[in-house]
Design a protein around this motif. Sequence first.
Motif: not given
Length: 219
Positions: A194-212
Amino acid sequence: MKPYVIIYSTTTIDGRIASKSGYSKLSCIYDLTRLHELRANSDAVMVGAGTVAVDDPSLRLKYVKGRDPDRIVVDGLLSSPINSRLFVENPEKTTVITSEAADKSKIYKLSSMGVRVLIVGKGPIVDLKAAMEELGGLGYKRILVEGGGRLNWYLIKSGVVDEIRLTVSPYIFGSGRSVFDGEGFNTTFDGPKIKLKSAQICECGNEVHLIYTVTETHG
């Protein structure tokens, strides 16, 4: 050709999608919007029998506008309640994937309601590789999986997943249902690459969204 398969889950920091009591409300409004945007851009949403029994979802769009996707239920023994919303509301948009071990009278009942029933494998566990090929033959090109830990595990084990999207919420359950819940791999060499494609802090500022992306499978 097999559809492009995306698993989407929202988890606690310790990788749980539900607590020991079954509580699973983890998403902020931005995460729910992300999920529904992905629904709107998928041909169908797939869930397992456990999700149907516990949540009785409609899998319709709520947070964005667009076309409601078709619904796919993976249920090797047809244990899902016959009065579930996915079966009685627009049944022609629902496909159930089951096995030869399922109750024949229930297969007949669902079919008579307008639900498409595909019998794939001897059971009780569905042959998910073969099921994906059948779904591809029906014209499905992109399937979003909003399953529980068991369905997620069997999809990964079968080697049919192309992408995993995880939102990590700032909670800890300590026990409960894991995002991938099965017998497990013995080492990192046994599972998919599995390869990490992207990581972003959610607009709420308290979650992280990861795409693999899944680059190699052993299923």
